[in-house]
Write a protein that holds these residues in place. Structure first.
Motif: not given
Length: 183
Positions: A67-72, A94-96
């Motif tokens: 499992v890999v979690e990415l966020g921005s 959220k905005y990308g």
């Protein structure tokens, strides 16, 4: 369809069998318990079948690539070129936007789960020729997901299962664009 109802692979069955054998070697299971559970594990059809065999055992650490979690919050999430694809990829933006290109990626798993949580962005997923994608678990408040690839899983072919939602964005899944050169 819930994740517990999804069909398992031979690799999933083998991983569960190894976990049961490890529990036996630690004295957590008796020989008859091990034999009974292995019989069920090796004939399991769904994740729910496998989960029932190990819920009373201490969980093992997931493999690094499971499992890999990415966020921005404000930027884009992008993966392209030669990158290692985990079994499960969770992405929150959220905005990308999210741009995943699997055409040159190293994909050791036949089935890859991509979970998207998008607020004001869209996702574009580019698959290698012949791969399939299931977008039935993805919801968009504005519009429908667009998939230009087949959705029916086939043996030996990469299958990407996309779930999640977009509040003000969409999802496009396609093969790479063909380039026509004239000289």
């Amino acid at each position: 369809m819930s994740e517990l109802q999804m069909r398992v692979s031979d690799e999933d069955r083998e991983r569960t069998a190894q976990q049961l054998q490890q529990a036996f070697s630690e004295g957590r299971l008796t020989q008859p318990e091990l034999e009974d559970r292995l019989e069920v594990a090796l004939s399991a059809r769904t994740y729910g079948d496998l989960l029932g065999l190990i819920t009373d055992l201490p969980s093992t650490q997931p493999q690094v690539d499971d499992v890999v979690e990415l966020g921005s919050k404000n930027g884009n999430v992008k993966r392209a070129g030669d990158w290692a694809v985990p079994r499960r990829l969770r992405i929150a933006s959220k905005y990308g936007s999210v741009d995943l290109d699997f055409t040159e990626a190293v994909v050791p798993h036949q089935v890859v789960d991509v979970e998207l949580d998008l607020t004001y962005g869209s996702a574009r997923i580019i698959l290698p020729e012949g791969a399939v994608a299931n977008v039935d678990g993805f919801q968009s408040d504005w519009g429908q997901p667009t998939s230009k690839v087949p959705s029916r899983p086939r043996p030996g072919v990469l299958c990407v299962v996309i779930t999640g939602r977009a509040k003000y964005g969409g999802l496009t899944v396609r093969y790479p664009r063909r380039r026509w050169f004239t000289h």
